[in-house]
Design a protein around this motif. Sequence first.
Motif, PDB file in Angstrom:
ATOM      1  N   ILE A 161       5.820   3.928  10.457  1.00  0.00           N
ATOM      2  CA  ILE A 161       4.765   3.165   9.794  1.00  0.00           C
ATOM      3  C   ILE A 161       5.239   1.716   9.775  1.00  0.00           C
ATOM      4  CG2 ILE A 161       3.474   2.800   7.654  1.00  0.00           C
ATOM      5  CD1 ILE A 161       3.998   5.713   6.947  1.00  0.00           C
TER       6      ILE A 161
ATOM      7  N   VAL B  63       0.851  -1.187   0.000  1.00  0.00           N
ATOM      8  CA  VAL B  63       0.000   0.000   0.000  1.00  0.00           C
ATOM      9  C   VAL B  63       0.890   1.242   0.000  1.00  0.00           C
ATOM     10  CG1 VAL B  63      -1.752   1.297   1.279  1.00  0.00           C
ATOM     11  CG2 VAL B  63      -1.817  -1.204   1.256  1.00  0.00           C
TER      12      VAL B  63
ATOM     13  N   SER C  26       1.520   5.009   0.772  1.00  0.00           N
ATOM     14  CA  SER C  26       0.991   5.985   1.727  1.00  0.00           C
ATOM     15  C   SER C  26       1.839   7.252   1.688  1.00  0.00           C
ATOM     16  CB  SER C  26       1.036   5.425   3.149  1.00  0.00           C
ATOM     17  OG  SER C  26       0.282   4.245   3.250  1.00  0.00           O
ATOM     18  N   SER C  27       1.287   8.318   2.227  1.00  0.00           N
ATOM     19  CA  SER C  27       2.014   9.573   2.411  1.00  0.00           C
ATOM     20  C   SER C  27       1.867   9.975   3.863  1.00  0.00           C
ATOM     21  CB  SER C  27       1.449  10.670   1.514  1.00  0.00           C
ATOM     22  OG  SER C  27       1.687  10.366   0.166  1.00  0.00           O
TER      23      SER C  27
ATOM     24  N   PHE D 149       0.289   3.472  12.010  1.00  0.00           N
ATOM     25  CA  PHE D 149       0.981   4.756  12.030  1.00  0.00           C
ATOM     26  C   PHE D 149       1.151   5.156  13.489  1.00  0.00           C
ATOM     27  CE2 PHE D 149      -1.199   4.642   8.004  1.00  0.00           C
ATOM     28  CZ  PHE D 149      -0.336   5.264   7.113  1.00  0.00           C
TER      29      PHE D 149
END
Length: 160
Positions: A88, A44, A46-47, A99
Motif C-alpha cells: 500500500i 486513512v 485501511s485493512s 494497493f
Amino acid sequence: MTFLEIEGHSFNIQVNYKSNYFIQGYFDMSTINYKKDKIVVNGVVSSLDYKLNANNIGLDFGYTLPIRSFSPYAYIGAGVTFMDTPFIKSGTDSGEIIFGTKTKCFPQFNAAIGVDYEITRYFVLFGEIQYSSTFFKTSLDNQRLHGVSLLLGFKTPLWY
C-alpha cells in the motif's frame, strides 16, 4: 494485527545413499490468507484481506534408520520462496492510495521428523511433523512466516 492461514500442495523427489542418508528436492505451492488491520496511509486507516501465492523450491538433507517395516527419519533443508506480496502506498494525486502486489524472493528454512511404514515394496505410508520458516520482509511486515505442519501421505519408489 496480522493473521495467516496456509493451505498448499507439494511435490518431492528423494534419492537415497547407503540406505541411511538421503537428499530430497521439493517444490511446494501454497496460498496464505493474509489479513492486516489498521494500516495508515495519508491519514486513512485501511485493512488488507489478501491471499498470498507462494512457490517454494529447495533441498533437504536427511538421515533414516530402517527397522523392519518402519523407518524413522529426520531432515533439515533450505530453499527460496517466490511470493506475491501486497503493498500500500501513496499515489501522485492528493489523498490517492494505491494497493498492489509485487513478486519477491525470500529465503526459507525447514526441518522435520517422521516415520515411513512399508506396506509393500511399492507402497509406503508416511507421517511427518515439519517446521517451516520464510523470512518475510515487505513494506507492511518484517517478520517470519513460520509454523508446524502435520503431513500424512504415501511414497512409491520410481525404481527398486
